[in-house]
Design a protein around this motif. Sequence first.
Motif, PDB file in Angstrom:
ATOM      1  N   PHE A  13       0.834  -1.208   0.000  1.00 25.48           N
ATOM      2  CA  PHE A  13       0.000   0.000   0.000  1.00 25.48           C
ATOM      3  C   PHE A  13       0.863   1.250   0.000  1.00 25.48           C
ATOM      4  CE2 PHE A  13      -2.316   3.347   2.211  1.00 25.48           C
ATOM      5  CZ  PHE A  13      -3.558   3.321   1.584  1.00 25.48           C
ATOM      6  N   GLU A  14       1.873   1.290   0.856  1.00 28.09           N
ATOM      7  CA  GLU A  14       2.740   2.464   0.957  1.00 28.09           C
ATOM      8  C   GLU A  14       3.681   2.589  -0.234  1.00 28.09           C
ATOM      9  OE1 GLU A  14       3.228   5.189   3.661  1.00 28.09           O
ATOM     10  OE2 GLU A  14       1.240   4.588   3.007  1.00 28.09           O
ATOM     11  N   THR A  15       3.944   1.490  -0.930  1.00 23.14           N
ATOM     12  CA  THR A  15       4.759   1.559  -2.137  1.00 23.14           C
ATOM     13  C   THR A  15       3.982   2.170  -3.297  1.00 23.14           C
ATOM     14  OG1 THR A  15       6.000  -0.402  -1.452  1.00 23.14           O
ATOM     15  CG2 THR A  15       6.133   0.215  -3.779  1.00 23.14           C
ATOM     16  N   LEU A  16       2.709   1.813  -3.415  1.00 19.21           N
ATOM     17  CA  LEU A  16       1.890   2.291  -4.532  1.00 19.21           C
ATOM     18  C   LEU A  16       1.328   3.691  -4.292  1.00 19.21           C
ATOM     19  CD1 LEU A  16      -0.131  -0.964  -5.380  1.00 19.21           C
ATOM     20  CD2 LEU A  16       1.938  -0.096  -6.488  1.00 19.21           C
ATOM     21  N   ARG A  17       1.090   4.047  -3.033  1.00 22.16           N
ATOM     22  CA  ARG A  17       0.397   5.303  -2.722  1.00 22.16           C
ATOM     23  C   ARG A  17       1.128   6.548  -3.221  1.00 22.16           C
ATOM     24  NH1 ARG A  17      -0.090   8.846   1.769  1.00 22.16           N
ATOM     25  NH2 ARG A  17       1.541   7.713   2.873  1.00 22.16           N
ATOM     26  N   PRO A  18       2.471   6.645  -3.128  1.00 21.56           N
ATOM     27  CA  PRO A  18       3.125   7.889  -3.590  1.00 21.56           C
ATOM     28  C   PRO A  18       3.195   8.035  -5.110  1.00 21.56           C
ATOM     29  CG  PRO A  18       4.487   6.686  -1.982  1.00 21.56           C
ATOM     30  CD  PRO A  18       3.424   5.757  -2.451  1.00 21.56           C
ATOM     31  N   ILE A  19       2.856   7.000  -5.869  1.00 22.28           N
ATOM     32  CA  ILE A  19       2.960   7.096  -7.333  1.00 22.28           C
ATOM     33  C   ILE A  19       1.919   8.094  -7.834  1.00 22.28           C
ATOM     34  CG2 ILE A  19       2.769   5.836  -9.511  1.00 22.28           C
ATOM     35  CD1 ILE A  19       3.580   3.312  -8.024  1.00 22.28           C
ATOM     36  N   PRO A  20       2.318   9.138  -8.560  1.00 24.97           N
ATOM     37  CA  PRO A  20       1.350  10.128  -9.060  1.00 24.97           C
ATOM     38  C   PRO A  20       0.322   9.463  -9.968  1.00 24.97           C
ATOM     39  CG  PRO A  20       3.606  10.911  -9.322  1.00 24.97           C
ATOM     40  CD  PRO A  20       3.707   9.478  -8.931  1.00 24.97           C
ATOM     41  N   ILE A  21      -0.888   9.994  -9.936  1.00 23.07           N
ATOM     42  CA  ILE A  21      -1.966   9.384 -10.702  1.00 23.07           C
ATOM     43  C   ILE A  21      -1.683   9.456 -12.199  1.00 23.07           C
ATOM     44  CG2 ILE A  21      -3.482  11.369 -11.054  1.00 23.07           C
ATOM     45  CD1 ILE A  21      -4.495   7.855  -9.899  1.00 23.07           C
ATOM     46  N   MET A  22      -0.967  10.490 -12.644  1.00 21.52           N
ATOM     47  CA  MET A  22      -0.650  10.598 -14.060  1.00 21.52           C
ATOM     48  C   MET A  22       0.273   9.473 -14.518  1.00 21.52           C
ATOM     49  SD  MET A  22      -2.372  13.008 -15.349  1.00 21.52           S
ATOM     50  CE  MET A  22      -1.561  13.217 -16.934  1.00 21.52           C
TER      51      MET A  22
END
Length: 257
Positions: free
Chosen positions: A96-105
Amino acid sequence: MMLGVAFWIFAYWLLCEGLSLPRFEKIPGPVTLLSDWLSATPQQGTSIYTPDYYQHIWVSCRRIVIAFLLATALGVPLGLLMGWSRKVKDFTFPLFETLRPIPIMAWVPLAILMFAGYETPVIFLATLASFFATTLNTMLGVQSIDESYFRAAGCLGSRKRDVFWNVVVPGAMPYIFTGLQISIGVAWFSLVAAEMVSGDYGLGYLILSSYVNSVTVPMVIGMLTLGFVGWFSSAIVRFVGNRLMQWHVKALAMQGR
């Protein structure tokens, strides 16, 4: 409130039309904007009298409702379990914490490759952005509950299931609805970003197509419409939260908040 609104409108007029300052003279001022927005024959093609304007609003609102409901249905239960169970948190939180910072773009190319058409990728991106905010706030809400409530429930012979439904869920409610207010705002700006890349209708598409065609009035109309619709959707979430948490509203009122 009215004085503050009047001040900002005056400042907007002064910068764009009153003084026509550099970098502001290309932006349509409030007089130009309202005259086109309220006109039956708008010079730049978009007003409250054109059917396409409401089509853009409807498409964006429909996508937001679907994305917000999906994110809530997935994020709230997961957040409750992550906050309640150490095993569930250890299993899911690193990913969860690995994917969360990835910008939506950054998800846009994958979304277009994974899903067919215009509709599904846009809804997926808005759901994803909203999901992270909802899950994290729900988990923090569970972790914020005072340990004495759990000890008191245990002393009274409550089973784990009863503690979950009568202590964990109500105790996390203020954080859940705070997270839902944040998530619906996140869903709106991620939706607009997605519509700019993959879409044929929607407020994001309206803003981008207006910019590409060098018509600034519809672009600003789309931005302001987005602000009004987003504010209204957040107000609905707050209203529902206050209705479901009368005890919390009364406690804040007693504290003068």
